[in-house]
Motif scaffolding. Sequence first.
Motif, PDB file in Angstrom:
ATOM      1  N   PRO A 143       0.814  -1.228   0.000  1.00 12.63           N
ATOM      2  CA  PRO A 143       0.000   0.000   0.000  1.00 12.63           C
ATOM      3  C   PRO A 143       0.845   1.274   0.000  1.00 12.63           C
ATOM      4  O   PRO A 143       0.562   2.218  -0.733  1.00 12.63           O
ATOM      5  N   ARG A 144       1.909   1.309   0.817  1.00 10.09           N
ATOM      6  CA  ARG A 144       2.756   2.502   0.863  1.00 10.09           C
ATOM      7  C   ARG A 144       3.546   2.665  -0.425  1.00 10.09           C
ATOM      8  O   ARG A 144       3.689   3.780  -0.958  1.00 10.09           O
ATOM      9  N   GLU A 145       4.054   1.563  -0.954  1.00  6.80           N
ATOM     10  CA  GLU A 145       4.780   1.631  -2.230  1.00  6.80           C
ATOM     11  C   GLU A 145       3.871   2.129  -3.341  1.00  6.80           C
ATOM     12  O   GLU A 145       4.296   2.901  -4.205  1.00  6.80           O
ATOM     13  N   ALA A 146       2.618   1.684  -3.319  1.00 12.05           N
ATOM     14  CA  ALA A 146       1.662   2.118  -4.339  1.00 12.05           C
ATOM     15  C   ALA A 146       1.412   3.620  -4.235  1.00 12.05           C
ATOM     16  O   ALA A 146       1.288   4.312  -5.258  1.00 12.05           O
ATOM     17  N   GLU A 147       1.358   4.140  -2.997  1.00 10.10           N
ATOM     18  CA  GLU A 147       1.168   5.582  -2.812  1.00 10.10           C
ATOM     19  C   GLU A 147       2.353   6.350  -3.372  1.00 10.10           C
ATOM     20  O   GLU A 147       2.186   7.370  -4.067  1.00 10.10           O
ATOM     21  N   VAL A 148       3.552   5.887  -3.074  1.00 11.61           N
ATOM     22  CA  VAL A 148       4.762   6.539  -3.591  1.00 11.61           C
ATOM     23  C   VAL A 148       4.791   6.463  -5.110  1.00 11.61           C
ATOM     24  O   VAL A 148       5.079   7.456  -5.802  1.00 11.61           O
ATOM     25  N   PHE A 149       4.458   5.302  -5.646  1.00 15.61           N
ATOM     26  CA  PHE A 149       4.450   5.091  -7.096  1.00 15.61           C
ATOM     27  C   PHE A 149       3.504   6.069  -7.786  1.00 15.61           C
ATOM     28  O   PHE A 149       3.869   6.722  -8.776  1.00 15.61           O
ATOM     29  N   ARG A 176      10.821   4.117  -3.026  1.00 19.60           N
ATOM     30  CA  ARG A 176      10.985   4.320  -4.469  1.00 19.60           C
ATOM     31  C   ARG A 176      11.903   3.252  -5.059  1.00 19.60           C
ATOM     32  O   ARG A 176      11.633   2.710  -6.132  1.00 19.60           O
ATOM     33  N   HIS A 177      12.980   2.955  -4.339  1.00 16.90           N
ATOM     34  CA  HIS A 177      13.904   1.909  -4.790  1.00 16.90           C
ATOM     35  C   HIS A 177      13.197   0.554  -4.840  1.00 16.90           C
ATOM     36  O   HIS A 177      13.379  -0.220  -5.793  1.00 16.90           O
ATOM     37  N   GLN A 178      12.383   0.268  -3.826  1.00 18.95           N
ATOM     38  CA  GLN A 178      11.650  -1.002  -3.801  1.00 18.95           C
ATOM     39  C   GLN A 178      10.648  -1.088  -4.953  1.00 18.95           C
ATOM     40  O   GLN A 178      10.462  -2.152  -5.552  1.00 18.95           O
ATOM     41  N   VAL A 179      10.011   0.033  -5.252  1.00 19.72           N
ATOM     42  CA  VAL A 179       9.070   0.068  -6.370  1.00 19.72           C
ATOM     43  C   VAL A 179       9.785  -0.265  -7.674  1.00 19.72           C
ATOM     44  O   VAL A 179       9.305  -1.087  -8.472  1.00 19.72           O
ATOM     45  N   MET A 180      10.924   0.364  -7.898  1.00 18.62           N
ATOM     46  CA  MET A 180      11.665   0.131  -9.136  1.00 18.62           C
ATOM     47  C   MET A 180      12.086  -1.330  -9.248  1.00 18.62           C
ATOM     48  O   MET A 180      12.013  -1.929 -10.329  1.00 18.62           O
ATOM     49  N   GLU A 181      12.496  -1.927  -8.122  1.00 20.79           N
ATOM     50  CA  GLU A 181      12.913  -3.326  -8.139  1.00 20.79           C
ATOM     51  C   GLU A 181      11.733  -4.250  -8.437  1.00 20.79           C
ATOM     52  O   GLU A 181      11.847  -5.174  -9.248  1.00 20.79           O
ATOM     53  N   GLY A 184      10.742  -4.087 -11.957  1.00 15.18           N
ATOM     54  CA  GLY A 184      11.779  -4.540 -12.879  1.00 15.18           C
ATOM     55  C   GLY A 184      12.230  -3.467 -13.846  1.00 15.18           C
ATOM     56  O   GLY A 184      12.554  -3.767 -14.998  1.00 15.18           O
ATOM     57  N   VAL A 185      12.241  -2.215 -13.386  1.00 16.26           N
ATOM     58  CA  VAL A 185      12.652  -1.105 -14.258  1.00 16.26           C
ATOM     59  C   VAL A 185      13.892  -0.439 -13.683  1.00 16.26           C
ATOM     60  O   VAL A 185      14.208  -0.584 -12.500  1.00 16.26           O
ATOM     61  N   HIS A 186      14.571   0.325 -14.534  1.00 18.72           N
ATOM     62  CA  HIS A 186      15.815   0.978 -14.123  1.00 18.72           C
ATOM     63  C   HIS A 186      15.735   2.501 -14.202  1.00 18.72           C
ATOM     64  O   HIS A 186      16.700   3.180 -13.859  1.00 18.72           O
ATOM     65  N   SER A 187      14.604   3.011 -14.654  1.00 22.26           N
ATOM     66  CA  SER A 187      14.458   4.456 -14.754  1.00 22.26           C
ATOM     67  C   SER A 187      13.018   4.858 -14.475  1.00 22.26           C
ATOM     68  O   SER A 187      12.091   4.051 -14.614  1.00 22.26           O
ATOM     69  N   LEU A 188      12.852   6.126 -14.107  1.00 23.14           N
ATOM     70  CA  LEU A 188      11.513   6.632 -13.865  1.00 23.14           C
ATOM     71  C   LEU A 188      10.690   6.625 -15.145  1.00 23.14           C
ATOM     72  O   LEU A 188       9.480   6.379 -15.120  1.00 23.14           O
ATOM     73  N   ALA A 189      11.359   6.865 -16.260  1.00 14.87           N
ATOM     74  CA  ALA A 189      10.649   6.867 -17.547  1.00 14.87           C
ATOM     75  C   ALA A 189       9.992   5.512 -17.807  1.00 14.87           C
ATOM     76  O   ALA A 189       8.869   5.441 -18.312  1.00 14.87           O
ATOM     77  N   GLU A 190      10.690   4.426 -17.444  1.00 18.22           N
ATOM     78  CA  GLU A 190      10.116   3.089 -17.624  1.00 18.22           C
ATOM     79  C   GLU A 190       8.921   2.879 -16.703  1.00 18.22           C
ATOM     80  O   GLU A 190       7.917   2.273 -17.085  1.00 18.22           O
TER      81      GLU A 190
END
Length: 210
Positions: A143-149, A176-181, A184-190
């Motif tokens: 839930p918190r990761e989704a809010e940050v995302f 934010r780092h956990q969301v990216m992991e 499976g993305v390496h940039s905000l654009a992805e």
Amino acid sequence: MKPVVHIVDDDKSYRTATARLLSAHGLKVEVYESGDQFLARLPDCAPGCVLLDLQMPGQSGLQIQRRLCELAPQLPVVFLTGEGDIKASVEAMKAGAKDFLEKSSSTAALMEAVDRALIQFVRQRAGHDRLQAQQALVAGLSPREAEVFRLVIRGRLNKQVAYALGISERTVKVHRHQVMEKLGVHSLAEAVSIAANIGLIDKDTASPVG
């Protein structure tokens, strides 16, 4: 699973001849004597494309096409008719038919139409599978990761996200780092691209920053 060409035609001789022709070219085929029969078996139909007769007893080809748009939008439709009908052709193409051929068309023309429809199907299925995979990844966020995302994909800086959620900027960076992991993305654009694909943000207004 190998794609199937579904032949829907009330003309038994044409239906049989076309099925033999396509089978001889290595294609898997299933036949139906009416649109109603096809729709009744649709839930169990293998994916592929549809060769659909325009004029049939019961529901017409155009009526069946409209039902397919609701029930199986990934099935490309190639219309077949024994009569040249410009108005029906235009209506069918506007509704998404892949091709519109007279039954007297050459074997080459028929095979080309089927090939185009099957290529379209493969592309649509790949896009559908990719979308489902991306939806599953986002659904896997806490839930918190989704809010940050949802905030970072709208261009919010870490400090803005921290203020909005009442947490520290350092905590935002961790999430934010956990969301990216997890995505499976390496940039905000992805990440923004995934959000746009699944409808969280408008593709035309997405503008990743920070």
